[in-house]
Design an enzyme around this catalytic site. Sequence first.
Site, mmCIF file in Angstrom:
data_model
loop_
_atom_site.group_PDB
_atom_site.id
_atom_site.type_symbol
_atom_site.label_atom_id
_atom_site.label_comp_id
_atom_site.label_asym_id
_atom_site.label_seq_id
_atom_site.Cartn_x
_atom_site.Cartn_y
_atom_site.Cartn_z
ATOM 1 N N PHE A 190 0.850 -1.188 0.000
ATOM 2 C CA PHE A 190 0.000 0.000 0.000
ATOM 3 C C PHE A 190 0.885 1.237 0.000
ATOM 4 C CE2 PHE A 190 -2.464 3.472 1.730
ATOM 5 C CZ PHE A 190 -3.614 3.386 0.973
ATOM 6 N N ASP A 226 9.285 2.411 1.791
ATOM 7 C CA ASP A 226 8.122 3.155 2.256
ATOM 8 C C ASP A 226 7.961 2.848 3.749
ATOM 9 O OD1 ASP A 226 5.595 3.954 3.066
ATOM 10 O OD2 ASP A 226 4.602 3.394 1.199
ATOM 11 N N LYS A 272 2.519 9.773 8.301
ATOM 12 C CA LYS A 272 1.752 9.307 9.466
ATOM 13 C C LYS A 272 2.265 9.878 10.800
ATOM 14 C CE LYS A 272 -1.008 5.677 7.677
ATOM 15 N NZ LYS A 272 -0.659 5.010 6.439
HETATM 16 C C1 PLP Z 1 -0.901 5.270 4.983
HETATM 17 C C2 PLP Z 1 0.160 4.844 4.061
HETATM 18 C C3 PLP Z 1 0.418 5.557 2.872
HETATM 19 C C4 PLP Z 1 -0.428 6.717 2.435
HETATM 20 O O1 PLP Z 1 -0.359 7.796 3.327
HETATM 21 P P1 PLP Z 1 -1.433 8.990 3.213
HETATM 22 O O2 PLP Z 1 -0.928 9.987 4.215
HETATM 23 O O3 PLP Z 1 -2.758 8.407 3.582
HETATM 24 O O4 PLP Z 1 -1.403 9.498 1.837
HETATM 25 C C5 PLP Z 1 1.463 5.132 2.093
HETATM 26 N N1 PLP Z 1 2.228 4.068 2.435
HETATM 27 C C6 PLP Z 1 2.008 3.374 3.567
HETATM 28 C C7 PLP Z 1 2.900 2.229 3.906
HETATM 29 C C8 PLP Z 1 0.962 3.729 4.410
HETATM 30 O O5 PLP Z 1 0.727 3.003 5.504
#
Ligand code: PLP
Length: 395
Positions: free
Chosen positions: A135, A220, A249
């Site tokens: 994700f 990420d 986050k």
């Molecule tokens: C939440 C998340 C995103 C996206 O972040 P947003 O601030 O909602 O755009 C991308 N990568 C990972 C691993 C995430 O958990």
Amino acid sequence: MNYIDKGKHYVMNTYSRYPIVLVRGKGALVYDETGKEYLDFVAGIAVNNLGHCHPSVVKAVKEQAEKMMHCSNLYWYMPQVELAELLVENSFGDKVFFCNSGAEANEAAIKLARKYSKKKYGDHKYGIITMEQSFHGRTLGSLSATGQTKYHAGFEPLAEGFKYVPFNDFEALKNAVDENTCAVMIEPIQGEGGIYEASPEYLKKVRELCDERGLLLIFDEIQCGMGRTGKLFAYQHYGVIPDIMTLAKGIAGGLPLGAMVATDEVASGFMPGDHASTFGGNPVSCAAGIAVMKELLGGVVDNAREVGDYLKSRLVELKESHSSIIEVRGKGLMVGIQMAMADVSSIINEAMKKGLLVLSAGHGVIRMLPPLTITKDDVDRAVKILDEALNACGV
Ligand SMILES: *Cc1c(COP(=O)(O)O)cnc(C)c1O
């Protein structure tokens, strides 16, 4: 009209929301409009890493709001420079780009990887390989990077140049690399996909492959970074250093902020004008981020590791009395409970009724992302409620 009906009337229907209205929080506790208390093991999905309204974050925000709330990135301002210094001095990175969210941090990483690689190797170097069940966000670029077709459906055509391979399968990755590939993008611990950890051997081999084939390695760490796993950054568990890391986050303790950290070599791919964000690295968000970094380094990361181990051991114990629990996964306070059933929503609802907030992930996974400041007593309370919720559901 109550707030739930009003919300359904006025707010666009993009989330299936739980039927409670939350009004305030303190530490690991949050309260709804009726005054009911919940132990918050969601923490805004790994955002409130210091809990709700941590005094040092509140103080930093108040002070900065009274000085200057916004400043264009056409000028220098202190909180952004200081947060960049803290991130660089405590990671592999040399330079930071600030934005406002995770998706934007990944957009920046995709653009930087392409720009750097095209400059270095030629225009054919644009392909990015990501993992199935990953994700990376909801903007068109980060959505194209996300290896889950359920999120793609209805939004095609996606951005070109992305390929997906099974997670932790080195041969599949190696076979997918072609002359166009410029980068590999991985969550060291998949969050939304169901709390799946990369194996250390896999990440080491991926790093070697990237070095051999002239590929950038992007981690990420939007969910697994910022102390979540019991180290400041998840890559530090593996001894594998990426070229680019994305953060968001938990980085600013509840305020919107995203960051892309890169080595000097890779960061040189961007020149003035190549990428930008009006609000990126906003002074108030960065002031909060500085407060967060100081708390994390001042003992909160160690607490996440210690209490995280305790949480996992208590959940493994719980597994003894519930055959519906298949496996407990994760590191630090990023924990997934693999259940036997694909749909865990009734368990989550039952826990919520009993005063514990948890969320789902992947297929049949109950996900726990509590504030990194929680105590063992909080864990005991959460495990007791979960036990009761499982009993109430008859599983
Ligand atoms: C939440 C998340 C995103 C996206 O972040 P947003 O601030 O909602 O755009 C991308 N990568 C990972 C691993 C995430 O958990």
